[in-house]
Design a protein around this motif. Sequence first.
Motif, short mmCIF file in Angstrom:
data_model
loop_
_atom_site.label_atom_id
_atom_site.label_comp_id
_atom_site.label_asym_id
_atom_site.label_seq_id
_atom_site.Cartn_x
_atom_site.Cartn_y
_atom_site.Cartn_z
N VAL A 52 -46.68 -0.29 10.89
CA VAL A 52 -47.13 -1.67 11.08
C VAL A 52 -45.97 -2.59 11.42
O VAL A 52 -46.06 -3.43 12.31
N GLY A 53 -44.86 -2.43 10.71
CA GLY A 53 -43.68 -3.23 11.03
C GLY A 53 -43.21 -3.00 12.45
O GLY A 53 -42.82 -3.95 13.15
N MET A 54 -43.26 -1.75 12.91
CA MET A 54 -42.82 -1.44 14.27
C MET A 54 -43.81 -1.94 15.31
O MET A 54 -43.41 -2.38 16.40
N MET A 55 -45.10 -1.90 15.00
CA MET A 55 -46.10 -2.39 15.97
C MET A 55 -46.00 -3.91 16.13
O MET A 55 -45.94 -4.42 17.25
N THR A 56 -45.98 -4.63 15.02
CA THR A 56 -45.88 -6.09 15.11
C THR A 56 -44.53 -6.49 15.68
O THR A 56 -44.44 -7.37 16.55
N GLY A 57 -43.46 -5.84 15.22
CA GLY A 57 -42.13 -6.15 15.73
C GLY A 57 -41.98 -5.78 17.19
O GLY A 57 -41.35 -6.50 17.97
N GLY A 58 -42.57 -4.65 17.58
CA GLY A 58 -42.46 -4.23 18.97
C GLY A 58 -43.13 -5.20 19.93
O GLY A 58 -42.59 -5.50 21.01
N ILE A 59 -44.30 -5.70 19.56
CA ILE A 59 -45.00 -6.67 20.40
C ILE A 59 -44.20 -7.97 20.47
O ILE A 59 -44.04 -8.57 21.54
N ARG A 60 -43.68 -8.42 19.32
CA ARG A 60 -42.85 -9.63 19.31
C ARG A 60 -41.65 -9.47 20.23
O ARG A 60 -41.33 -10.34 21.04
N GLY A 61 -40.95 -8.32 20.10
CA GLY A 61 -39.76 -8.10 20.91
C GLY A 61 -40.06 -8.07 22.39
O GLY A 61 -39.32 -8.64 23.20
N LEU A 62 -41.16 -7.42 22.77
CA LEU A 62 -41.50 -7.33 24.19
C LEU A 62 -41.81 -8.71 24.77
O LEU A 62 -41.40 -9.02 25.90
N MET A 63 -42.50 -9.54 24.01
CA MET A 63 -42.80 -10.88 24.51
C MET A 63 -41.53 -11.71 24.69
O MET A 63 -41.38 -12.46 25.66
N LEU A 64 -40.58 -11.57 23.78
CA LEU A 64 -39.29 -12.26 23.92
C LEU A 64 -38.52 -11.73 25.13
O LEU A 64 -37.90 -12.49 25.87
N GLN A 65 -38.55 -10.43 25.33
CA GLN A 65 -37.83 -9.84 26.45
C GLN A 65 -38.35 -10.35 27.79
O GLN A 65 -37.58 -10.53 28.74
N MET A 66 -39.65 -10.59 27.87
CA MET A 66 -40.23 -11.03 29.14
C MET A 66 -39.86 -12.47 29.49
O MET A 66 -40.13 -12.93 30.60
N THR A 138 -28.06 -8.49 30.06
CA THR A 138 -29.51 -8.33 29.99
C THR A 138 -29.88 -7.27 28.97
O THR A 138 -30.81 -7.45 28.16
N LEU A 139 -29.16 -6.15 28.97
CA LEU A 139 -29.40 -5.10 27.99
C LEU A 139 -29.15 -5.60 26.57
O LEU A 139 -29.83 -5.17 25.62
N ALA A 140 -28.19 -6.52 26.43
CA ALA A 140 -27.92 -7.09 25.11
C ALA A 140 -29.11 -7.89 24.60
O ALA A 140 -29.46 -7.84 23.42
N TRP A 141 -29.76 -8.64 25.50
CA TRP A 141 -30.94 -9.41 25.11
C TRP A 141 -32.08 -8.47 24.71
O TRP A 141 -32.75 -8.68 23.69
N VAL A 142 -32.28 -7.43 25.50
CA VAL A 142 -33.33 -6.46 25.17
C VAL A 142 -33.06 -5.84 23.79
O VAL A 142 -33.96 -5.72 22.96
N HIS A 143 -31.81 -5.50 23.54
CA HIS A 143 -31.48 -4.87 22.27
C HIS A 143 -31.62 -5.83 21.09
O HIS A 143 -32.24 -5.48 20.08
N VAL A 144 -31.05 -7.02 21.20
CA VAL A 144 -31.05 -7.91 20.04
C VAL A 144 -32.47 -8.35 19.69
O VAL A 144 -32.81 -8.49 18.51
N THR A 145 -33.33 -8.52 20.70
CA THR A 145 -34.72 -8.89 20.39
C THR A 145 -35.46 -7.73 19.73
O THR A 145 -36.27 -7.94 18.82
N GLU A 146 -35.19 -6.51 20.19
CA GLU A 146 -35.81 -5.34 19.54
C GLU A 146 -35.35 -5.23 18.09
O GLU A 146 -36.16 -5.07 17.18
N ALA A 147 -34.04 -5.26 17.89
CA ALA A 147 -33.50 -5.07 16.55
C ALA A 147 -33.99 -6.15 15.59
O ALA A 147 -34.45 -5.84 14.48
N GLN A 148 -33.90 -7.41 16.01
CA GLN A 148 -34.38 -8.49 15.15
C GLN A 148 -35.87 -8.35 14.85
O GLN A 148 -36.32 -8.60 13.73
N PHE A 150 -37.92 -5.56 15.02
CA PHE A 150 -38.26 -4.42 14.16
C PHE A 150 -37.90 -4.72 12.71
O PHE A 150 -38.68 -4.43 11.79
N LEU A 151 -36.73 -5.32 12.51
CA LEU A 151 -36.31 -5.64 11.15
C LEU A 151 -37.21 -6.72 10.56
O LEU A 151 -37.59 -6.64 9.38
N ALA A 152 -37.59 -7.70 11.37
CA ALA A 152 -38.48 -8.76 10.88
C ALA A 152 -39.83 -8.19 10.46
O ALA A 152 -40.40 -8.60 9.44
N GLY A 153 -40.35 -7.22 11.22
CA GLY A 153 -41.62 -6.60 10.86
C GLY A 153 -41.51 -5.85 9.55
O GLY A 153 -42.43 -5.90 8.71
#
Length: 279
Positions: A52-66, A138-148, A150-153
Amino acid sequence: MPDPIESLRLRLVEQVRGVFNDTKSGQKPVPISDDALFAKDTPIRLVHADLVGMMTGGIRGLMLQMLHPEALQGVLDHSNFREDMHGRLQRTARFIAVTTFGHRDEAMKAIDRVNRIHAKVGGTLPDGTPYNATNPRTLAWVHVTEAQSFLAGYLRHVRPDMPYSERDEYYRQFAVIARALGADPVPESCNEADAIFRELRSDLRASPAAREVAQLVLSQRPKGTPAALQNVIGAEAVAMLPDWARQMLRLQRPVLTALPARAATWGVGRTLRWAFRQN
């Protein structure tokens, strides 16, 4: 006589695995290795094991990446996300699983495959600026949004009292993968992650295309996933976004549904941890 509770547990596990793996092509879950990049029961494996943490965090991260023009354009130019959003999310989830839990040799092979793909991805932004998927910033943005994210979830749905020392260790561990993918700068602590997030925010732009992708992510529903579950997962992901990101994507913060969504995801998380014997 079969144990009905155990039968229920096994059916639930099989259903979830069908969501995260391409079972039609015979794909099996990533085998957990004792010789992975990261040791058992360390922060990155605890965070990435919670569905659940990964699903909610993953969706959050993808929206930030876009919201990043180059990350967005790479998806628009080189992805069939409109026709196969679930497949894209499946591939991302598998990459995370392989690099976190799989044998270290398989993890490095997966990273090498992504690097080879990125080397072929490039083009031109609408304003004429060239872009390529190997841009470290750009890769840094993708990474930091994913990491933040996933951890937030994980903090929101599993362990809000996770010590800061373990949160910092999570970033240090995830940095191994980010650097292998060419990201720079890469955070190794919560404070560094916050600083890089603030710095890179200046690269973001709101656009109709970013809003379209956000809506597609929120509306996609893998086969076998109840609509009500997908709705509460999406509501939680939107609630976890910063206010400014919701405004850029023209998303409303859930109000009337916020508490029911939080309660539902908490209950689903408990059920899945029981099914996968993570309690």
